[in-house]
Motif scaffolding. Structure first.
Motif, PDB file in Angstrom:
ATOM      1  N   HIS A  72      35.379 -24.797 -77.328  1.00 48.18           N
ATOM      2  CA  HIS A  72      36.442 -23.834 -77.026  1.00 48.18           C
ATOM      3  C   HIS A  72      36.013 -22.871 -75.908  1.00 48.18           C
ATOM      4  O   HIS A  72      36.794 -22.578 -74.996  1.00 48.18           O
ATOM      5  CB  HIS A  72      36.808 -23.068 -78.295  1.00 48.18           C
ATOM      6  CG  HIS A  72      37.912 -22.084 -78.115  1.00 48.18           C
ATOM      7  ND1 HIS A  72      39.166 -22.445 -77.683  1.00 48.18           N
ATOM      8  CD2 HIS A  72      37.941 -20.745 -78.308  1.00 48.18           C
ATOM      9  CE1 HIS A  72      39.932 -21.360 -77.619  1.00 48.18           C
ATOM     10  NE2 HIS A  72      39.204 -20.318 -77.987  1.00 48.18           N
ATOM     11  N   ARG A  84      43.957 -27.479 -75.612  1.00 47.35           N
ATOM     12  CA  ARG A  84      43.301 -26.485 -76.453  1.00 47.35           C
ATOM     13  C   ARG A  84      43.187 -26.916 -77.918  1.00 47.35           C
ATOM     14  O   ARG A  84      42.150 -26.720 -78.548  1.00 47.35           O
ATOM     15  CB  ARG A  84      44.050 -25.154 -76.349  1.00 47.35           C
ATOM     16  CG  ARG A  84      43.363 -24.013 -77.042  1.00 47.35           C
ATOM     17  CD  ARG A  84      44.165 -22.722 -76.863  1.00 47.35           C
ATOM     18  NE  ARG A  84      43.482 -21.593 -77.430  1.00 47.35           N
ATOM     19  CZ  ARG A  84      43.506 -21.268 -78.717  1.00 47.35           C
ATOM     20  NH1 ARG A  84      44.175 -22.006 -79.580  1.00 47.35           N
ATOM     21  NH2 ARG A  84      42.855 -20.219 -79.154  1.00 47.35           N
ATOM     22  N   ASN A 118      32.650 -26.798 -82.354  1.00 41.56           N
ATOM     23  CA  ASN A 118      34.009 -26.587 -81.852  1.00 41.56           C
ATOM     24  C   ASN A 118      34.133 -25.261 -81.106  1.00 41.56           C
ATOM     25  O   ASN A 118      34.875 -25.162 -80.127  1.00 41.56           O
ATOM     26  CB  ASN A 118      35.018 -26.640 -82.994  1.00 41.56           C
ATOM     27  CG  ASN A 118      35.070 -28.005 -83.620  1.00 41.56           C
ATOM     28  OD1 ASN A 118      34.558 -28.193 -84.717  1.00 41.56           O
ATOM     29  ND2 ASN A 118      35.642 -28.972 -82.933  1.00 41.56           N
ATOM     30  N   GLN A 119      33.404 -24.262 -81.550  1.00 46.19           N
ATOM     31  CA  GLN A 119      33.429 -22.980 -80.844  1.00 46.19           C
ATOM     32  C   GLN A 119      32.851 -23.125 -79.437  1.00 46.19           C
ATOM     33  O   GLN A 119      33.369 -22.543 -78.478  1.00 46.19           O
ATOM     34  CB  GLN A 119      32.665 -21.920 -81.632  1.00 46.19           C
ATOM     35  CG  GLN A 119      33.372 -21.519 -82.910  1.00 46.19           C
ATOM     36  CD  GLN A 119      32.589 -20.501 -83.710  1.00 46.19           C
ATOM     37  OE1 GLN A 119      31.666 -19.872 -83.218  1.00 46.19           O
ATOM     38  NE2 GLN A 119      32.960 -20.333 -84.965  1.00 46.19           N
ATOM     39  N   GLU A 166      40.215 -28.909 -78.970  1.00 43.29           N
ATOM     40  CA  GLU A 166      38.919 -28.234 -79.000  1.00 43.29           C
ATOM     41  C   GLU A 166      38.483 -27.911 -80.428  1.00 43.29           C
ATOM     42  O   GLU A 166      37.306 -27.717 -80.689  1.00 43.29           O
ATOM     43  CB  GLU A 166      38.984 -26.944 -78.173  1.00 43.29           C
ATOM     44  CG  GLU A 166      39.232 -27.201 -76.703  1.00 43.29           C
ATOM     45  CD  GLU A 166      39.588 -25.952 -75.930  1.00 43.29           C
ATOM     46  OE1 GLU A 166      39.493 -24.829 -76.471  1.00 43.29           O
ATOM     47  OE2 GLU A 166      39.978 -26.092 -74.753  1.00 43.29           O
ATOM     48  N   PHE A 167      39.435 -27.871 -81.339  1.00 43.71           N
ATOM     49  CA  PHE A 167      39.125 -27.488 -82.711  1.00 43.71           C
ATOM     50  C   PHE A 167      39.067 -28.673 -83.675  1.00 43.71           C
ATOM     51  O   PHE A 167      38.888 -28.497 -84.869  1.00 43.71           O
ATOM     52  CB  PHE A 167      40.141 -26.450 -83.204  1.00 43.71           C
ATOM     53  CG  PHE A 167      40.071 -25.187 -82.398  1.00 43.71           C
ATOM     54  CD1 PHE A 167      39.065 -24.268 -82.615  1.00 43.71           C
ATOM     55  CD2 PHE A 167      40.988 -24.948 -81.394  1.00 43.71           C
ATOM     56  CE1 PHE A 167      38.975 -23.115 -81.862  1.00 43.71           C
ATOM     57  CE2 PHE A 167      40.912 -23.793 -80.632  1.00 43.71           C
ATOM     58  CZ  PHE A 167      39.903 -22.878 -80.864  1.00 43.71           C
ATOM     59  N   ASN A 193      37.749 -22.227 -72.331  1.00 42.51           N
ATOM     60  CA  ASN A 193      38.120 -20.910 -71.796  1.00 42.51           C
ATOM     61  C   ASN A 193      37.519 -20.678 -70.413  1.00 42.51           C
ATOM     62  O   ASN A 193      38.207 -20.229 -69.494  1.00 42.51           O
ATOM     63  CB  ASN A 193      37.655 -19.788 -72.733  1.00 42.51           C
ATOM     64  CG  ASN A 193      38.526 -19.638 -73.950  1.00 42.51           C
ATOM     65  OD1 ASN A 193      39.670 -20.080 -73.971  1.00 42.51           O
ATOM     66  ND2 ASN A 193      37.990 -19.015 -74.979  1.00 42.51           N
TER      67      ASN A 193
END
Length: 111
Positions: A55, A77, A51-52, A80-81, A59
């Protein structure tokens, strides 16, 4: 060549170098973990590495490719998590690599 032109060239060159170097380091790290580890949260409130990565791609797409490159982008957004174990390491690597390539193209075109 004027000082401003030299400065712009140097900033672009260093930005591209950092993107390439960071990708190299991320690939080394990803290679050391399993597919399962990619989606495990490090703690109850933590965020999985997969997930990071998603993300970071969001970005870069929003702030580099879309904003500086003036390309339309509709970011979701919160998604993304959300853990998506269907994405493999190779698909995440491709997503990140493609985003970095597009970011490098965007930086190169800046004046």
């Amino acid at each position: 060549m004027e000082l401003n032109e030299k400065l712009i060239i140097e900033i672009k060159k260093n930005s591209i170098y950092r993107l390439e170097e960071n990708l190299r380091m991320v690939l080394i790290c990803i290679d050391k973990i399993t597919e399962k580890d990619l989606w495990n949260k490090p703690s109850k409130k933590g965020v999985a590495l997969g997930n990071q990565i998603i993300h970071v791609v969001g970005n870069m797409t929003q702030y580099l490719i879309s904003s500086l490159g003036e390309k339309k982008f509709n970011r979701e957004r919160d998604n993304e998590f959300k853990i998506d174990k269907r994405m493999t390491k190779s698909s995440l690597i491709n997503m990140l690599s493609n985003t970095i390539q597009e970011s490098k193209k965007t930086i190169t075109k800046l004046s």
